[in-house]
Design an enzyme around this catalytic site. Structure first.
Site, PDB file in Angstrom:
ATOM      1  N   GLU A  36      -5.250  -4.933   0.736  1.00 46.86           N
ATOM      2  CA  GLU A  36      -5.252  -6.032   1.706  1.00 46.86           C
ATOM      3  C   GLU A  36      -6.382  -7.023   1.443  1.00 46.86           C
ATOM      4  OE1 GLU A  36      -5.028  -2.849   2.281  1.00 46.86           O
ATOM      5  OE2 GLU A  36      -3.567  -2.375   3.859  1.00 46.86           O
TER       6      GLU A  36
ATOM      7  N   THR B 168       0.866  -1.182   0.000  1.00 50.74           N
ATOM      8  CA  THR B 168       0.000   0.000   0.000  1.00 50.74           C
ATOM      9  C   THR B 168       0.895   1.220   0.000  1.00 50.74           C
ATOM     10  OG1 THR B 168      -0.019  -0.107   2.393  1.00 50.74           O
ATOM     11  CG2 THR B 168      -1.864  -1.094   1.247  1.00 50.74           C
TER      12      THR B 168
ATOM     13  N   TRP C 185     -18.687  14.049  14.347  1.00 49.68           N
ATOM     14  CA  TRP C 185     -17.921  13.709  13.165  1.00 49.68           C
ATOM     15  C   TRP C 185     -18.506  14.385  11.921  1.00 49.68           C
ATOM     16  CZ3 TRP C 185     -16.996   7.653  13.515  1.00 49.68           C
ATOM     17  CH2 TRP C 185     -16.132   7.393  14.613  1.00 49.68           C
TER      18      TRP C 185
ATOM     19  N   LYS D 239     -13.240  16.138  13.172  1.00 53.04           N
ATOM     20  CA  LYS D 239     -13.874  15.962  14.483  1.00 53.04           C
ATOM     21  C   LYS D 239     -14.122  17.334  15.085  1.00 53.04           C
ATOM     22  CE  LYS D 239     -11.903  11.415  14.890  1.00 53.04           C
ATOM     23  NZ  LYS D 239     -10.657  10.686  15.128  1.00 53.04           N
TER      24      LYS D 239
END
Lengths: 541, 541
Positions: B332, B187, B447, B442
């Site tokens: 992944e 990655t 959020w 935040k």
């Protein structure tokens, strides 16, 4: 060896049910009950009942590895058993309700079934052999009519719904790993004893995903799947697992296997994938002529078990606007091996030639390897004409029969399964069954395909069914004999007419020596022509 | 445990190539060469060249388990390496050509690549770090122009086609079992060192079959597949394997990634499945406005890597008659996790609502399990509004990173992979990414999804691209800031207009405190917005 660093995620059947329930809890399982009413419940209900049923199984003393028999039509309880028995670590053993008593008691005893779950509509068939299957500890009945049922199976009988009502809904799967056995299915075996294929979680999981490939059956959530193929035949070709795997609705005909009942369910439930043997679809086609219904909702009429005559494929597509998908498989293959869908280079051919392609058994789906060999075991070319015995291998193919050590030549030394089918394969991978090795007519050192003659005969307008067998012949060793069932709607055909009908289509030495009319052709427990019986009956003529 | 009696058939990548070659030897791989001409060959040619390449690898001293790097665009040689390296028992390590020098040399050294195969068009990028990757024993160049090429990689350089011409075509696969490692992909990692996922034969085989399910990408022989997603990104989403698995034609753009070149290939080669990141399709859409082409041959424009704005999905479907299939995955995860296809209950909704569904990342395909959890790791409901971190597991999900023992919190104790994505999941299983855990804003304990604001902004007619980042704030801890690239065709939008545009669509406290115009948004090696750079650049403002 450098190993990958991926999860050691076990390929087990409980994962399929968990996935179906998690994603599609609102999708439905619909069953036509014995009284003709429609029973419906959701995947969420299915999931909960499977968990209850696991507890029921434990309550009956079923341990991991035990065999649990089912004796039932296609219905919701049978689907529950498909998931619950493997979920409890045991082996679901689907008993063929059409077997003769001797075979049935042999199979139950050979498998050592501890419990048998019985569709009450079929109870008499089991009662008839109750004293020969003393090892069975419990019989559990479902579809019991209101007011109960009388049975001779004293002492060992339970009511499914009573046990379910008392069982807990909490259950932790007892699956130990992907190689654990989960299913058992015996071939009906026209010779010798039936032989059992013991499926593993892994093989059935891979079969499920494999058959869900777009290039295979390719079921999706948009489908309404009706397995007409009985659940006691090779796991209903895996369709209950495939449906739950992707969230398709399941429609189950119960005991209502008459052509008109099937056509009605297809029309009213908007079935998109229906699967069954040619005999069923042949019957439905003729019934639809009398009682028209719109069944064009079907996007794939999957046909397997034996070859669908090209004429019937054409009739379904042309007259009923139903796409036919010919498939081929075997109990030993879980069962899916091939499907016959058009490839790119078929797309601009005339429709007539497309039906020729669709009348083949098709190409092996990814996961299935095929080869053809001659009598010496030498591999033969894929040229569309060379006939050889078909051998297969893959992750959902059996490597042995259950408790049958030695004395069996079904598996080659290099790890392939001998199908017993004589086939050709075209250059582009389309397999056509020309015969069973044992049904070939060997005339003067040449092979005559009984199946090809049957298909040609069944295309005759006055012929409903036709079987061709080898009869002994002094000069040619064997010669073909045709046994013909005329259609009801017409005069029976005369032998000379049938011969004239075949003449332009086959080599002259292929022409059957005789054409005998009969009312019906004897069938095996799986609905195929019972050529052993035919040979016994006609060999002396 | 009672084990099933099915073949112990290993799920390995060589089986996929054998199947593709056996069934579809005449299907084609087409590559646009650096000079713009089209190179074509058949699967049979591919098969033979893969076997040759296996011998080349052995000749270079590659042993099972060794890592072999690739540094190339999408082309036939790269596909050959996808099959040959695993076929020789080694690990194909796809190097991202867009990485910075430091990361690239880190990865090559961390993987200990023994050989690197290099697209000659990219040679300077490797030459620049030649003295830092001394462990590489051989560099093999392909796409070498006539007359050869000068290189600083003295002594260790070979010509691909020269080695191939000298190699034998006979080769026996050296695959030892399904758990053997076959692929390695790092990655790009916006923080810390890149981390490698080490795929096994089993995981990639299952990913291939899983993605070929009709309910997933569902490639068949009828498809012409063009992976625009680079082969150095998560195995081009597995499409080269999927294509060979079912016999689809493969179309590879080589270095020709400009919008107009892609559109031309789609039109002339009648591509049916094209896959890439939204940036690519956004570019192509705008290019098609200037240079119209008929790309309606596409039956599935697969979009992944990051979220495709709903407005762009709508534009493709409405204006270009192209069906968009939103997908989501991660390196992944091999990488496929979800696809967004309409379910039955969406079918009779107005088209507007169907696009809402398609703008979600979609449902997990069979084989992938999902759950969402809060910061304490408690599982959260699937109600379409509750945001939580997405965790996944399945047979093609990583369980660890290559040579990164300890100090990594990407995997939970109970065996799930933490994706780092903050998502919602609807009751019917459709996942929507609201943000990366690290990109969330935040604000005052609540959020704010940067991704949702970006998507809304990019639907504004004067906005080409928009990125939203958190900037520190004394009172609210963090507040959102929007960085906007205007379209070329129009006046740049004013901040007050953008604010007014957003006002009716989000809660007032979600409105960015500022809107800054810029010429371009910095991107990571995988083409995503590089928010780390943005945060560094704007945190001080």
């Amino acid at each position: 060896m450098l190993s990958g660093l991926m999860m050691n995620y076990q390929l087990t059947i409980d994962r399929i049910l968990e996935h179906g329930n998690r994603l599609y809890p609102y999708k439905q399982v619909k069953t036509k009950l014995p009284d003709g009413t429609l029973h419906k419940y959701s995947y969420r209900d299915l999931f909960r009942r499977v968990k209850r049923l696991c507890n029921v199984l434990e309550g009956l003393g079923v341990q991991p590895g035990d065999r649990v028999g089912t004796f039932a039509w296609n219905n919701s309880q049978h689907v529950e058993l498909y998931f619950a028995v493997p979920g409890a670590g045991a082996v679901v053993h689907t008993l063929n309700i059409r077997l003769f008593t001797d075979q049935l008691s042999y199979i139950i005893n050979h498998a050592e079934d501890k419990v048998i779950f019985i569709d009450a509509t079929l109870l008499p068939l089991i009662e008839g052999l109750a004293d020969r299957i003393g090892g069975v500890e419990h019989f559990v009945l479902f579809n019991v009519p209101h007011g109960g049922i009388e049975t001779k199976l004293l002492g060992r009988v339970h009511d499914y719904e009573t046990l379910m009502a008392a069982a807990d809904e909490e259950y932790t799967w007892r699956v130990e790993g992907e190689n654990q056995a989960m299913g058992l299915c015996y071939t009906s075996g026209t010779t010798g004893h039936p032989k059992g294929s013991l499926y593993s979680h892994r093989s059935m999981y891979l079969h499920t995903v494999g058959s869900c490939q777009a290039a295979a059956v390719g079921v999706t959530e948009n489908d309404v799947v009706m397995p007409v193929v009985p659940q006691f035949h090779a796991m209903a070709w895996g369709l209950p697992y495939a449906a739950v795997n992707v969230g398709a609705d399941l429609v189950l005909p119960g005991p209502h296997m008459q052509p008109s009942a099937l056509a009605e369910m297809i029309e009213t439930e908007r079935v998109t994938v229906a699967a069954g043997v040619p005999t069923i679809w042949n019957g439905m086609y003729h019934d639809l002529k009398q009682n028209p219904r719109d069944i064009s909702c079907i996007r794939a009429l999957v046909v397997g078990g034996s070859a669908m005559p090209r004429s019937l494929i054409e009739a379904y597509e042309k007259e009923l606007h139903v796409n036919v998908v010919h498939a081929w498989g075997m109990t030993e293959m879980s069962p899916l091996g091939t499907v016959s869908k058009l490839l790119t280079h078929h797309m601009d051919r005339p429709q007539d030639q497309q039906w020729d392609v669709k009348a083949r058994q098709g190409y092996p789906i990814s996961g299935v390897e095929m080869r053809i060999v001659n009598e010496e075991g030498r591999e033969l070319p894929w040229d569309g004409t060379t006939m050889g015995e078909l051998q297969v291998r893959g992750p959902w193919v059996a490597r042995a029969y259950y408790r049958l050590d030695g004395g069996d030549d079904s598996f080659t030394e290099d790890g392939w399964f001998r199908t017993g089918d004589v086939v050709t394969i075209t250059e582009d991978g389309f397999m056509t069954i020309t015969d069973r090795t044992k049904d070939l007519v060997k005339s003067g050192g040449e092979w005559i395909s009984s199946v090809e003659l049957e298909n040609l005969l069944m295309a005759h307008p006055q012929v409903l069914e036709a079987a061709v067998i080898a009869v002994p012949h002094e000069r040619w060793q064997e010669r073909p004999l045709a046994v013909v069932v005329p259609t009801l709607a017409s005069e029976p055909p005369r032998a000379v007419e049938l011969r004239r009908f075949l003449e332009p289509q086959v080599a002259s030495w292929w022409l059957p020596d005789d054409f005998l009319l009969t009312d019906q052709i004897p069938k095996t427990g799986t609905g195929k022509f019972d050529k052993k019986v035919l040979r016994e009956r006609y060999a002396r003529t």
